[in-house]
Design an enzyme around this catalytic site. Structure first.
Site, PDB file in Angstrom:
ATOM      1  N   VAL A  77       0.629  -1.122  -0.073  1.00 59.74           N
ATOM      2  CA  VAL A  77       0.047   0.103  -0.136  1.00 59.74           C
ATOM      3  C   VAL A  77       1.044   1.226   0.010  1.00 59.74           C
ATOM      4  O   VAL A  77       1.543   1.470   0.545  1.00 59.74           O
ATOM      5  CB  VAL A  77      -0.895  -0.088   1.210  1.00 59.74           C
ATOM      6  CG1 VAL A  77      -1.707   1.385   1.383  1.00 59.74           C
ATOM      7  CG2 VAL A  77      -1.955  -1.301   1.150  1.00 59.74           C
ATOM      8  N   CYS A  78       0.669   2.231  -0.843  1.00 62.67           N
ATOM      9  CA  CYS A  78       1.705   3.383  -1.003  1.00 62.67           C
ATOM     10  C   CYS A  78       1.449   4.329   0.084  1.00 62.67           C
ATOM     11  O   CYS A  78       0.344   4.611   0.514  1.00 62.67           O
ATOM     12  CB  CYS A  78       1.212   4.222  -2.277  1.00 62.67           C
ATOM     13  SG  CYS A  78       1.909   5.759  -2.325  1.00 62.67           S
ATOM     14  N   VAL A  79       2.599   4.628   0.946  1.00 58.75           N
ATOM     15  CA  VAL A  79       2.357   5.334   1.908  1.00 58.75           C
ATOM     16  C   VAL A  79       1.857   6.704   1.964  1.00 58.75           C
ATOM     17  O   VAL A  79       0.739   7.038   2.763  1.00 58.75           O
ATOM     18  CB  VAL A  79       3.768   5.528   2.690  1.00 58.75           C
ATOM     19  CG1 VAL A  79       4.822   6.208   1.748  1.00 58.75           C
ATOM     20  CG2 VAL A  79       3.493   6.193   4.130  1.00 58.75           C
TER      21      VAL A  79
END
Lengths: 130, 132, 100
Positions: A77-79
């Site tokens: 999941v992209c931060v």
């Protein structure tokens, strides 16, 4: 063959997550490798542990978690996108002094470099979105 | 310019109505620091991203499109804009935001307006296509 | 090259953009709402027939079935594939572009 799958929409609002999931499962069943599934834009919402859909509907978040567990999938999941939308692991929740983490098991939070890295290393990249 | 993979970031949506283009720019800016051959393409409503004179004061949203100029600080290969997309939207080629690169002497604009046929060749010569 | 499209042509212009920018000889796969583009008798049929002369056009079977479309409803020349066929198309082609 080595794939990277990008999911740009969350669960339920769009079909993208389902299509990506069915593609990923089919590729694995055929003996291909999925080196990473990268969740971006609203796609980060696939990583919430707090979804409780009606019982007669598929639990797409749980399905991703299960697949990650069964096939040792790297669900990232992209931060930056996750912080905008309130998807936090323990470390991020603590760092931002938030009440609780909500990242579903099987997912991890990491930077956009993980998407670029995967796109360099994989033989194919597919984007599922709206 | 790296000898790495040819990666094309395709933008097909305008600014502000959705966050896609803003977050796509964030990916491109990260991609730019990897030693790969990075290009961007602006197609369909994506051409509105490079329209000059944007002000988001009234919206109270971030005016992120100014940050496209930052791409000139990196080793970006090219920024392609499809002529046909401009034409059907009443946008003038000579009136696009410039993305200037080259620090000392001989700066050049990375933005290049191309026909659909030229863009077709660009798209089909890439190793990776990322789109919002 | 494989081009996937997921929008109904009655909702968004993605399929036309795909047809404008996909090189002849490409594979085009219609998924999700884009499968409506393969319906025979719609106003989009002439554009699709023209495209069929340049591309191999596929539709994702599960998306057809979900939307009440059977193979007899399709413009002739359009081929239905399952998810396994989708994977095969992605393997066969060097790159994949998703026209969203």
């Amino acid at each position: 063959m080595n794939f990277v799958v990008v999911v740009n929409e969350g669960p339920y609002q769009h079909q993208a997550s389902y299509t990506a999931y069915r593609f990923t499962r089919s590729a694995l069943e055929k003996g291909h490798k999925i080196m990473r599934v990268f969740f971006y834009h609203d796609g980060v919402n696939n990583g919430t542990s707090l979804t409780v859909p009606p019982q007669d509907e598929p639990q797409i978040v749980k399905q991703w978690c299960q697949l990650a567990q069964d096939r040792d999938l790297d669900l990232v999941v992209c931060v930056a996108a996750a912080q905008r939308r309130g998807i936090m692991d323990h470390r991020e929740a603590e760092r931002h002094e938030l009440s609780a983490p909500n990242l579903a098991p099987g997912f991890r939070i990491a930077g956009l470099g993980q998407l670029i890295d995967a796109s360099i290393d994989a033989e194919r990249l597919l984007v599922f979105g709206d | 310019m790296g000898d790495g993979k040819k990666i094309l970031f395709i933008n097909r949506r305008g600014p502000y109505g959705t966050i896609y283009a803003q977050e796509a720019l964030e990916v491109a800016l990260v991609g730019a620091v990897f030693d790969q051959k990075i290009s961007l393409a602006f197609i369909d409503d994506g051409v509105f991203l490079l329209r000059p004179g944007q002000s988001t004061v009234g919206l109270q949203m971030k005016q992120f499109t100014a940050a496209y100029r930052a791409l000139g600080d990196f080793e970006i290969h090219r920024v392609y804009v499809e002529r046909e997309s401009l034409q059907v939207r009443g946008m003038k080629e000579e009136n696009l935001m410039e993305i200037v690169t080259g620090p000392d002497g001989g700066t050049r604009n990375l933005v290049k307006v191309v026909s659909s046929v030229e863009l077709m060749d660009v798209i089909h010569s890439q190793d990776v296509l990322l789109n919002d | 090259m494989l081009h996937t499209v997921n929008k109904s042509p009655f909702e968004k212009d993605s399929l036309n953009t795909c047809f404008r920018l996909a090189r002849p000889g490409s594979d085009v796969l219609l998924i999700e709402d884009a499968v409506y583009a393969a319906l025979a008798g719609s106003c989009f049929e002439p554009a699709m027939s023209e495209a069929l002369a340049r591309y191999s056009v596929f539709v994702l079977k599960a998306d057809l079935e979900a939307r009440g479309i059977d193979s007899g409803d399709l413009i002739s020349g359009v081929r239905a594939v399952d998810y396994s066929g989708f994977v095969d198309l992605a393997v066969k082609n060097d790159t994949v572009q998703s026209w969203l």
